[in-house]
Design a protein around this motif. Structure first.
Motif, PDB file in Angstrom:
ATOM      1  N   VAL A   1       0.078   4.136  35.218  1.00 43.23           N
ATOM      2  CA  VAL A   1       1.501   3.947  34.899  1.00 43.23           C
ATOM      3  C   VAL A   1       1.777   2.475  34.624  1.00 43.23           C
ATOM      4  N   MET A   2       2.490   2.206  33.546  1.00 39.31           N
ATOM      5  CA  MET A   2       2.883   0.846  33.239  1.00 39.31           C
ATOM      6  C   MET A   2       4.172   0.534  34.018  1.00 39.31           C
ATOM      7  N   VAL A   3       4.066  -0.382  34.946  1.00 40.63           N
ATOM      8  CA  VAL A   3       5.220  -0.710  35.801  1.00 40.63           C
ATOM      9  C   VAL A   3       5.890  -1.961  35.247  1.00 40.63           C
ATOM     10  N   THR A   4       7.193  -1.850  35.014  1.00 42.76           N
ATOM     11  CA  THR A   4       7.927  -2.989  34.441  1.00 42.76           C
ATOM     12  C   THR A   4       8.953  -3.565  35.419  1.00 42.76           C
ATOM     13  N   HIS A   5       9.232  -2.809  36.513  1.00 44.78           N
ATOM     14  CA  HIS A   5      10.237  -3.247  37.495  1.00 44.78           C
ATOM     15  C   HIS A   5       9.691  -3.091  38.914  1.00 44.78           C
ATOM     16  N   GLN A   6      10.317  -3.810  39.843  1.00 47.39           N
ATOM     17  CA  GLN A   6      10.020  -3.562  41.257  1.00 47.39           C
ATOM     18  C   GLN A   6      10.427  -2.127  41.581  1.00 47.39           C
ATOM     19  N   GLN A   7       9.711  -1.492  42.494  1.00 51.07           N
ATOM     20  CA  GLN A   7      10.017  -0.099  42.852  1.00 51.07           C
ATOM     21  C   GLN A   7      10.710  -0.061  44.217  1.00 51.07           C
ATOM     22  N   LEU A   8      11.962   0.426  44.204  1.00 52.36           N
ATOM     23  CA  LEU A   8      12.753   0.429  45.448  1.00 52.36           C
ATOM     24  C   LEU A   8      12.438   1.700  46.258  1.00 52.36           C
ATOM     25  N   ILE A   9      11.313   1.673  46.936  1.00 51.43           N
ATOM     26  CA  ILE A   9      10.856   2.859  47.682  1.00 51.43           C
ATOM     27  C   ILE A   9      11.824   3.189  48.828  1.00 51.43           C
ATOM     28  N   SER A  10      12.475   2.159  49.374  1.00 55.65           N
ATOM     29  CA  SER A  10      13.400   2.403  50.497  1.00 55.65           C
ATOM     30  C   SER A  10      14.527   3.352  50.092  1.00 55.65           C
ATOM     31  N   GLN A  11      14.804   3.440  48.772  1.00 49.74           N
ATOM     32  CA  GLN A  11      15.862   4.347  48.292  1.00 49.74           C
ATOM     33  C   GLN A  11      15.559   5.798  48.666  1.00 49.74           C
ATOM     34  N   LYS A  12      14.282   6.102  48.918  1.00 48.07           N
ATOM     35  CA  LYS A  12      13.912   7.491  49.221  1.00 48.07           C
ATOM     36  C   LYS A  12      14.501   7.981  50.539  1.00 48.07           C
ATOM     37  N   ILE A  13      14.988   7.054  51.368  1.00 46.19           N
ATOM     38  CA  ILE A  13      15.717   7.458  52.585  1.00 46.19           C
ATOM     39  C   ILE A  13      16.944   8.283  52.201  1.00 46.19           C
ATOM     40  N   PHE A  14      17.483   7.974  51.027  1.00 42.59           N
ATOM     41  CA  PHE A  14      18.670   8.664  50.514  1.00 42.59           C
ATOM     42  C   PHE A  14      18.501  10.190  50.483  1.00 42.59           C
ATOM     43  N   TYR A  15      17.267  10.667  50.221  1.00 44.23           N
ATOM     44  CA  TYR A  15      17.050  12.113  50.072  1.00 44.23           C
ATOM     45  C   TYR A  15      17.269  12.882  51.379  1.00 44.23           C
ATOM     46  N   PHE A  16      17.198  12.202  52.505  1.00 41.08           N
ATOM     47  CA  PHE A  16      17.546  12.841  53.778  1.00 41.08           C
ATOM     48  C   PHE A  16      18.936  12.380  54.233  1.00 41.08           C
ATOM     49  N   HIS A  17      19.237  11.119  53.948  1.00 40.30           N
ATOM     50  CA  HIS A  17      20.487  10.523  54.437  1.00 40.30           C
ATOM     51  C   HIS A  17      21.725  11.258  53.910  1.00 40.30           C
TER      52      HIS A  17
ATOM     53  N   ILE B   1       5.485  -2.089  50.465  1.00 39.59           N
ATOM     54  CA  ILE B   1       4.807  -2.152  51.776  1.00 39.59           C
ATOM     55  C   ILE B   1       5.802  -2.443  52.918  1.00 39.59           C
ATOM     56  N   PRO B   2       6.675  -3.472  52.803  1.00 36.73           N
ATOM     57  CA  PRO B   2       7.563  -3.770  53.946  1.00 36.73           C
ATOM     58  C   PRO B   2       8.581  -2.667  54.242  1.00 36.73           C
ATOM     59  N   SER B   3       8.867  -1.822  53.242  1.00 41.73           N
ATOM     60  CA  SER B   3       9.865  -0.769  53.477  1.00 41.73           C
ATOM     61  C   SER B   3       9.267   0.448  54.168  1.00 41.73           C
ATOM     62  N   ALA B   4       7.929   0.532  54.172  1.00 49.51           N
ATOM     63  CA  ALA B   4       7.261   1.730  54.717  1.00 49.51           C
ATOM     64  C   ALA B   4       7.650   2.052  56.163  1.00 49.51           C
ATOM     65  N   PRO B   5       7.663   1.053  57.085  1.00 52.91           N
ATOM     66  CA  PRO B   5       8.029   1.412  58.473  1.00 52.91           C
ATOM     67  C   PRO B   5       9.437   2.020  58.579  1.00 52.91           C
ATOM     68  N   TYR B   6      10.378   1.486  57.804  1.00 54.74           N
ATOM     69  CA  TYR B   6      11.752   1.991  57.855  1.00 54.74           C
ATOM     70  C   TYR B   6      11.823   3.407  57.291  1.00 54.74           C
ATOM     71  N   LEU B   7      11.083   3.609  56.208  1.00 53.92           N
ATOM     72  CA  LEU B   7      11.059   4.914  55.550  1.00 53.92           C
ATOM     73  C   LEU B   7      10.441   5.977  56.474  1.00 53.92           C
ATOM     74  N   ILE B   8       9.299   5.627  57.049  1.00 55.51           N
ATOM     75  CA  ILE B   8       8.609   6.564  57.953  1.00 55.51           C
ATOM     76  C   ILE B   8       9.495   6.851  59.165  1.00 55.51           C
ATOM     77  N   ALA B   9      10.102   5.797  59.716  1.00 55.23           N
ATOM     78  CA  ALA B   9      10.971   5.960  60.895  1.00 55.23           C
ATOM     79  C   ALA B   9      12.146   6.877  60.586  1.00 55.23           C
ATOM     80  N   ALA B  10      12.753   6.718  59.401  1.00 52.37           N
ATOM     81  CA  ALA B  10      13.926   7.526  59.041  1.00 52.37           C
ATOM     82  C   ALA B  10      13.570   9.013  58.991  1.00 52.37           C
ATOM     83  N   TYR B  11      12.497   9.337  58.276  1.00 50.42           N
ATOM     84  CA  TYR B  11      12.107  10.745  58.137  1.00 50.42           C
ATOM     85  C   TYR B  11      11.629  11.315  59.468  1.00 50.42           C
ATOM     86  N   ALA B  12      10.824  10.525  60.192  1.00 54.04           N
ATOM     87  CA  ALA B  12      10.280  11.011  61.468  1.00 54.04           C
ATOM     88  C   ALA B  12      11.403  11.244  62.483  1.00 54.04           C
TER      89      ALA B  12
END
Lengths: 252, 61
Positions: free
Chosen positions: A58-74, B13-24
């Motif tokens: 995958v060609m990545v052009t932006h930072q990936q906001l993985i923390s946003q995935k909390i939204f799917y449960f939140h 990488i730094p968001s992983a602990p928060y993400l794992i904690a939220a789901y767990a």
């Protein structure tokens, strides 16, 4: 003229028969939603990179906001908390209208489920806040109104424990459940009423892509089923406890 | 490390602990609540059975 009888909810029957299957289906759907969130729904783009980079294929052009995935449960958990609060207030009003203790039991159980989901919403939201904003807490309008909602839900149970007379306890509790419901639209609308609010708003940020919407829908359906299953199990336990107490009182 | 890759990983990488904690935490809290309710239900059912037995014995006297 015949007096109109009030139908009161009772444990047993099909609503209880489907409670455990609903819980299992809810667990399966939330797990499927979790997998969709991480394996299917595209991550949200952050700041642009100084140059594109190939990661895997995958060609990545932006930072990936993985923390946003909390939204799917939140978000689904927050919606279930609102629904549970609505049921708590509905049964609270039914009690105030009829003085039938059974409605107070329903209201108490719904408020208990609501408090559980409110706390989970706060925790998931706070974990996102800590990573994205760098703080555990900020007096942002959405957070503040939701904190008030959580405090009202806690106050509901504090009040219940403080009043001995069942009639008065149920009356006060019914009123507090309605007050909690009044805060729900305030919580929901506050980010629209105060545009300076920094809390993310899906509609303001271009809405959800089909993959995001499908993931949210699956988790929401799962959480609704979990909420329903928990409510019916807890209601069954509460009713059995009441019947047991009534029998003990009769025998004494 | 390649600075661009480092930039990509800086939000992952730094968001992983928060993400794992939220789901767990969500799953753990719901599971604990289910366990508490089911245990309470079983306890109440057992008490009811004891009471029914006592009533039956009293009726037989």
């Amino acid at each position: 003229m015949a007096k109109k009888t009030t139908r009161v909810p009772e444990a047993g029957g099909w609503p209880d028969a489907v409670a455990v299957p609903a819980l299992i289906a809810g667990a399966v759907l939330t797990t499927v939603g979790f997998l969709m969130a991480f394996l299917w729904a595209a991550p949200v783009n952050g700041a642009a990179l100084s140059a594109p980079e190939l990661v895997g294929d995958v060609m990545v052009t932006h930072q990936q906001l993985i923390s946003q995935k909390i939204f799917y449960f939140h978000m689904p958990v927050a919606i279930v908390s609102f629904v549970a609060l609505a049921f708590g207030a509905y049964y609270g009003i039914r009690f105030l209208m009829t003085r039938e203790q059974r409605f107070d039991t329903c209201s108490r159980v719904a408020m208990e489920i609501a408090l559980l989901f409110v706390v989970l919403t706060m925790i998931t939201g706070d974990l996102w806040t800590r990573f994205e904003w760098g703080v555990w807490w900020t007096w942002e309008p959405r957070l503040t109104t939701y904190l008030i909602l959580m405090l009202i839900a806690i106050a509901y149970f504090v009040l219940r424990n403080a009043v001995d007379d069942p009639e008065r306890r149920a009356t006060y509790a019914g009123v507090v459940s309605v007050i909690a419901l009044v805060d729900v639209p305030v919580c929901f609308m506050i980010t629209r009423l105060i545009p300076s609010s920094i809390h993310p708003v899906v509609a303001r940020e271009g809405g959800m892509s089909p993959d995001m919407a499908a993931t949210v829908f699956v988790v929401l359906a799962g959480m609704m089923l979990v909420g329903y299953g928990l409510y019916r199990l807890r209601f069954r336990e509460a009713r059995l406890g009441e019947r047991l107490q009534a029998l003990k009182d009769m025998l004494e | 490390m390649n600075p661009i890759l480092a930039d990509i990983y800086s939000t992952v990488i730094p968001s992983a602990p928060y993400l794992i904690a939220a789901y767990a935490l969500v799953w753990a809290a719901l599971l604990v609540y289910v366990i508490i309710v089911v245990r309470g239900l079983k306890k109440t059912e057992a008490q009811m059975a004891v009471l029914e037995e006592a009533v039956r014995a009293k009726g037989g006297d």
